[in-house]
Design a protein around this motif. Structure first.
Motif, PDB file in Angstrom:
ATOM      1  N   TYR A 203     -13.027  53.530 -39.544  1.00 16.28           N
ATOM      2  CA  TYR A 203     -14.114  53.507 -38.567  1.00 16.28           C
ATOM      3  C   TYR A 203     -15.424  53.803 -39.283  1.00 16.28           C
ATOM      4  N   GLN A 204     -16.519  53.284 -38.709  1.00 17.48           N
ATOM      5  CA  GLN A 204     -17.833  53.553 -39.285  1.00 17.48           C
ATOM      6  C   GLN A 204     -18.164  55.031 -39.108  1.00 17.48           C
ATOM      7  N   HIS A 233      -6.557  66.070 -38.932  1.00 14.11           N
ATOM      8  CA  HIS A 233      -7.849  66.342 -38.302  1.00 14.11           C
ATOM      9  C   HIS A 233      -8.510  65.080 -37.730  1.00 14.11           C
ATOM     10  N   LEU A 234      -8.450  63.983 -38.465  1.00 12.73           N
ATOM     11  CA  LEU A 234      -9.192  62.776 -38.084  1.00 12.73           C
ATOM     12  C   LEU A 234      -8.306  61.691 -37.494  1.00 12.73           C
ATOM     13  N   VAL A 235      -7.029  61.989 -37.270  1.00 15.42           N
ATOM     14  CA  VAL A 235      -6.082  60.923 -36.913  1.00 15.42           C
ATOM     15  C   VAL A 235      -6.447  60.266 -35.578  1.00 15.42           C
ATOM     16  N   GLU A 236      -6.972  61.024 -34.622  1.00 16.83           N
ATOM     17  CA  GLU A 236      -7.335  60.417 -33.334  1.00 16.83           C
ATOM     18  C   GLU A 236      -8.513  59.458 -33.474  1.00 16.83           C
ATOM     19  N   CYS A 237      -9.364  59.700 -34.437  1.00 18.54           N
ATOM     20  CA  CYS A 237     -10.519  58.814 -34.657  1.00 18.54           C
ATOM     21  C   CYS A 237     -10.114  57.515 -35.335  1.00 18.54           C
ATOM     22  N   MET A 238      -8.913  57.461 -35.886  1.00 22.60           N
ATOM     23  CA  MET A 238      -8.485  56.304 -36.677  1.00 22.60           C
ATOM     24  C   MET A 238      -7.429  55.473 -35.957  1.00 22.60           C
ATOM     25  N   GLN A 239      -7.513  55.449 -34.627  1.00 24.50           N
ATOM     26  CA  GLN A 239      -6.594  54.655 -33.828  1.00 24.50           C
ATOM     27  C   GLN A 239      -7.170  53.269 -33.561  1.00 24.50           C
TER      28      GLN A 239
END
Length: 452
Positions: A203-204, A233-239
């Protein structure tokens, strides 16, 4: 000892004078700060041979003296400059150095260092402690592949575009060749993660997180740190979609409401939403802050905390700025413009303590219930609006068709189905017939009479 104390005070005084008299470039500031630290280190070495037996700091004894230049709860000017350590920072640095010398230091102790006031003090300590916080062994890392080996990945072009736009995240004045090399390293770092974990989507803003670790711990260790963060930590942002991220941002309003119902009502009436906080959450504030010092301090805290702490920090910032918010017009444009710009004088140590208190008082499980209620209410509101639209549409269609049956067309053709389209066509035809009749009467009849 008196001479040493005077020298330490002199170095501090000179550094503060330089800061007040001119704006230093990044490299000048780095050099000034390095000289200060080197001088302090030499003083430490002079007295290490005979440390005070009553000192609580062991062998890493430093000549630390109170100063009143700056405290962590006071706002500081955002810049790329580095500041000399104050009294409390020096003491904490010594404790961290001693902990690094002690192989029995636990991960919980590292977390306490990272979360407590001043964080990990400087990048030299971060380079050693950040890997320990996430369980990465710097001696056991995989060598990085070349950029040519990865440029066939579908996300390659997008990653390169974002990396090329990340110029502000590099220290100003950095030589061109060094900047290009770092940009290539950043591209490789990101591609390695998304190639190893194909279910995670780039993601940007991801590059804003990666570049911070690249600058502090280096390319190979940064890859392993990002690998771990991307899977927790960032897994939800990388869906595949942003829905999980949008749901997390919905935590902001329940948290604000619990502390200030009037502020939450004001924000909800404005319909400003939570889009202003999206880059903060996606990049751990790395994209939105101009101060490298503030960014790495926040990264100290987030690395040692639960993954939702950026949301709690966001809520703490909104609450802290409520007096500014109430001074704005209650409309989306005004408030989005205000909230999306982080002030340059935010007291982050104070805000981190507030965020920690919010997390203690209102844990995620409690807020999750409020979010579910918000989602249910929004769903009911959407259904109500949809029903209202359908009723208005039906009433409009009925209103258009009903007068038609009383018109000449309706009386002449009672079985003709009247729709908006048929009414439009017949109306247009009637206008055309009237125009032709008018033209015939005004031009052709007089012409016929003249010929006769």
């Amino acid at each position: 000892m008196e001479k040493v104390e005077q020298l330490d005070s002199s170095v501090t005084s000179n550094s503060m004078t330089d800061h007040n008299s001119k704006s230093l470039t990044s490299f000048e500031a780095d050099r000034s700060f390095t000289e200060f630290c080197d001088e302090n280190s030499r003083l430490v070495e002079d007295i290490r041979e005979s440390p005070s037996p009553t000192s609580p700091y062991g062998k890493n004894v430093a000549l630390v003296q109170p100063n009143n230049h700056r405290r962590s709860d006071e706002p500081t000017e955002l810049s790329f400059e580095k500041f000399p350590e104050n009294h409390e920072e020096k003491l904490k640095r010594i404790k961290i150095e001693n902990a690094l010398d002690d192989s029995a230091t636990t991960q919980d102790e590292w977390r306490k260092f990272a979360k407590s006031e001043y964080g990990l003090i400087n990048d030299d300590l971060r380079r050693k402690v950040w890997p320990l916080l996430v369980g990465v062994d710097p001696t056991q890392v995989d060598p990085a592949p070349s950029l040519e080996q990865l440029n066939s990945h579908p996300e390659y072009n997008q990653v390169v575009l974002d990396v090329n736009r990340s110029l502000k995240r590099f220290p100003p004045g950095i030589p061109y060749e060094q900047r290009v090399a770092l940009q290539d390293q950043l591209t490789v770092l990101i591609l390695r993660v998304i190639i190893k974990y194909p279910h995670l989507k780039y993601y940007q803003g991801y590059h804003d997180v990666a570049i911070t670790f690249l600058l502090v711990v280096g390319e190979e260790v940064a890859y392993h740190v990002m690998e771990i963060l991307s899977t927790n930590h960032l897994v939800e942002c990388m869906q595949e979609t942003m829905e999980p991220t949008q749901r997390r941002l919905m935590f902001i309003y329940p948290l604000v409401r619990k502390e200030s119902a009037s502020l939450c009502d004001f924000l909800e009436r404005s319909t400003v939403g939570t889009l202003f906080a999206l880059p903060w959450y996606l990049t751990w504030f790395g994209h939105s802050l101009n101060s490298y010092r503030s960014v790495v301090r926040l990264y100290d805290y987030f690395l040692a905390s639960e993954f939702l702490l950026p949301i709690y920090v966001t809520s703490a910032i909104v609450l802290y700025r409520q007096s500014e918010i109430f001074q704005e017009d209650c409309d989306m444009a005004s408030l989005h413009c205000l909230l999306s710009q982080l002030p340059e004088d935010l007291p982050f140590e104070y805000l981190l303590k507030n965020a920690e208190e919010l997390y203690r008082k209102y844990p995620p499980k409690m807020i999750e219930k409020d979010v579910e209620n918000m989602i249910a209410k929004e769903k009911q509101q959407r259904l109500k609006e949809e029903r209202d639209r359908e009723r208005r549409k039906a009433a409009y269609n009925k209103g258009v068709a009903k007068p038609g049956h009383n018109s000449l067309i309706g009386r002449l053709f009672p079985n003709l189905p009247l729709t908006r389209r048929s009414v439009f066509v017949t109306t247009a035809f009637s206008i055309l017939v009237g125009f032709c009749a008018y033209y015939y009467r005004a031009h052709l009849i007089p012409l016929s009479a003249a010929v006769r």
